[in-house]
Design a protein around this motif. Structure first.
Motif, PDB file in Angstrom:
ATOM      1  N   MET A  88      91.677  19.839  73.898  1.00 32.46           N
ATOM      2  CA  MET A  88      91.853  20.241  72.509  1.00 32.46           C
ATOM      3  C   MET A  88      91.889  21.763  72.448  1.00 32.46           C
ATOM      4  O   MET A  88      91.070  22.431  73.066  1.00 32.46           O
ATOM      5  N   LYS A  89      92.796  22.324  71.683  1.00 30.77           N
ATOM      6  CA  LYS A  89      92.914  23.780  71.549  1.00 30.77           C
ATOM      7  C   LYS A  89      92.013  24.285  70.437  1.00 30.77           C
ATOM      8  O   LYS A  89      91.765  23.598  69.454  1.00 30.77           O
ATOM      9  N   ASP A  90      91.549  25.523  70.588  1.00 30.08           N
ATOM     10  CA  ASP A  90      90.660  26.165  69.618  1.00 30.08           C
ATOM     11  C   ASP A  90      91.475  26.791  68.488  1.00 30.08           C
ATOM     12  O   ASP A  90      92.220  27.729  68.696  1.00 30.08           O
ATOM     13  N   MET A  91      91.343  26.263  67.279  1.00 36.23           N
ATOM     14  CA  MET A  91      91.939  26.853  66.086  1.00 36.23           C
ATOM     15  C   MET A  91      90.859  27.603  65.297  1.00 36.23           C
ATOM     16  O   MET A  91      91.146  28.537  64.560  1.00 36.23           O
ATOM     17  N   HIS A  92      89.618  27.213  65.501  1.00 36.80           N
ATOM     18  CA  HIS A  92      88.472  27.729  64.752  1.00 36.80           C
ATOM     19  C   HIS A  92      88.329  29.253  64.862  1.00 36.80           C
ATOM     20  O   HIS A  92      88.042  29.922  63.873  1.00 36.80           O
ATOM     21  N   SER A  93      88.518  29.789  66.046  1.00 40.87           N
ATOM     22  CA  SER A  93      88.302  31.220  66.278  1.00 40.87           C
ATOM     23  C   SER A  93      89.382  32.094  65.686  1.00 40.87           C
ATOM     24  O   SER A  93      89.249  33.310  65.641  1.00 40.87           O
ATOM     25  N   ASP A  94      90.467  31.475  65.215  1.00 36.72           N
ATOM     26  CA  ASP A  94      91.656  32.195  64.769  1.00 36.72           C
ATOM     27  C   ASP A  94      91.818  32.216  63.257  1.00 36.72           C
ATOM     28  O   ASP A  94      92.800  32.737  62.747  1.00 36.72           O
ATOM     29  N   LEU A  95      90.862  31.633  62.500  1.00 36.68           N
ATOM     30  CA  LEU A  95      91.059  31.567  61.052  1.00 36.68           C
ATOM     31  C   LEU A  95      89.778  31.796  60.282  1.00 36.68           C
ATOM     32  O   LEU A  95      88.678  31.763  60.812  1.00 36.68           O
ATOM     33  N   SER A  96      89.958  32.034  58.986  1.00 35.66           N
ATOM     34  CA  SER A  96      88.864  32.253  58.054  1.00 35.66           C
ATOM     35  C   SER A  96      89.244  31.574  56.742  1.00 35.66           C
ATOM     36  O   SER A  96      90.426  31.443  56.427  1.00 35.66           O
ATOM     37  N   VAL A  97      88.243  31.159  55.973  1.00 37.72           N
ATOM     38  CA  VAL A  97      88.500  30.451  54.721  1.00 37.72           C
ATOM     39  C   VAL A  97      87.886  31.237  53.565  1.00 37.72           C
ATOM     40  O   VAL A  97      86.764  31.735  53.667  1.00 37.72           O
ATOM     41  N   ALA A  98      88.632  31.335  52.453  1.00 37.65           N
ATOM     42  CA  ALA A  98      88.140  32.005  51.247  1.00 37.65           C
ATOM     43  C   ALA A  98      88.328  31.078  50.056  1.00 37.65           C
ATOM     44  O   ALA A  98      89.344  30.393  49.953  1.00 37.65           O
ATOM     45  N   SER A  99      87.354  31.064  49.159  1.00 38.60           N
ATOM     46  CA  SER A  99      87.450  30.230  47.964  1.00 38.60           C
ATOM     47  C   SER A  99      88.318  30.915  46.917  1.00 38.60           C
ATOM     48  O   SER A  99      88.030  32.028  46.477  1.00 38.60           O
ATOM     49  N   ALA A 100      89.398  30.234  46.514  1.00 39.33           N
ATOM     50  CA  ALA A 100      90.273  30.739  45.457  1.00 39.33           C
ATOM     51  C   ALA A 100      89.859  30.161  44.109  1.00 39.33           C
ATOM     52  O   ALA A 100      89.949  30.831  43.087  1.00 39.33           O
ATOM     53  N   ILE A 101      89.424  28.897  44.105  1.00 37.66           N
ATOM     54  CA  ILE A 101      88.856  28.242  42.920  1.00 37.66           C
ATOM     55  C   ILE A 101      87.612  27.510  43.408  1.00 37.66           C
ATOM     56  O   ILE A 101      87.713  26.575  44.202  1.00 37.66           O
ATOM     57  N   ASP A 102      86.447  27.956  42.963  1.00 35.02           N
ATOM     58  CA  ASP A 102      85.211  27.305  43.387  1.00 35.02           C
ATOM     59  C   ASP A 102      85.209  25.844  42.952  1.00 35.02           C
ATOM     60  O   ASP A 102      85.642  25.518  41.844  1.00 35.02           O
ATOM     61  N   ALA A 103      84.726  24.967  43.836  1.00 34.69           N
ATOM     62  CA  ALA A 103      84.676  23.537  43.541  1.00 34.69           C
ATOM     63  C   ALA A 103      83.828  23.287  42.298  1.00 34.69           C
ATOM     64  O   ALA A 103      82.653  23.658  42.249  1.00 34.69           O
ATOM     65  N   ALA A 104      84.462  22.693  41.286  1.00 38.83           N
ATOM     66  CA  ALA A 104      83.775  22.419  40.019  1.00 38.83           C
ATOM     67  C   ALA A 104      84.621  21.461  39.196  1.00 38.83           C
ATOM     68  O   ALA A 104      85.796  21.248  39.485  1.00 38.83           O
TER      69      ALA A 104
END
Length: 146
Positions: free
Chosen positions: A1-17
């Protein structure tokens, strides 16, 4: 399995609500990344949507985080047509089941904002979350977000 985790970041555009009115869009900074994917998670509609009682998801972008302009078809992958004001997704008919939708941003500007724009009467809210996955980081590995 290849590592995708080290190559990305996540930002909240609309907070879950559960929302019944417009959110206040956060500016998502894409500096240091060469790719972005917008992911919308929308729960079952709190109302039966119509052309007048609707939610439109509007994506705008900016180079300097001051003046934002709507995206166009050349800026977004995964959607055939962009509606007026940068609408990438519109809920205008019954939305009885939850769904997840994704859109690729290729517009090249540094900042993004995602607005859930409500029109009409929404007596009952709709569960919504929006995230921007920033990929192909220029300095890796990215900081863990667990």
């Amino acid at each position: 399995m290849k590592d995708m985790h080290s190559d990305l970041s996540v930002a909240s555009a609309i907070d879950a609500a559960t929302l019944a009115a417009d959110n206040t869009p956060a500016a998502i900074d894409l500096r240091g990344f060469d790719a972005a994917e917008i992911v919308l998670a929308i729960g079952a509609g709190g109302i039966t949507f119509t052309s007048s009682n609707k939610i439109e998801f509007k994506l705008t972008h900016s180079e300097e985080d001051a003046s934002y302009e709507p995206v166009t078809e050349v800026d977004v992958l995964g959607v055939e047509e962009i509606g007026s004001g940068g609408v990438i997704k519109a809920l205008v008919a019954a939305h009885a089941q939850a769904g997840v939708y994704r859109f690729g941003y290729v517009g090249g500007k540094r900042y993004l904002k995602l607005l859930a724009a409500f029109s009409g009467t929404h007596g009952t809210g709709t569960p919504i979350a929006g995230v921007v996955i920033r990929g192909h980081g220029q300095i890796n590995p990215q900081t863990a977000q667990a």
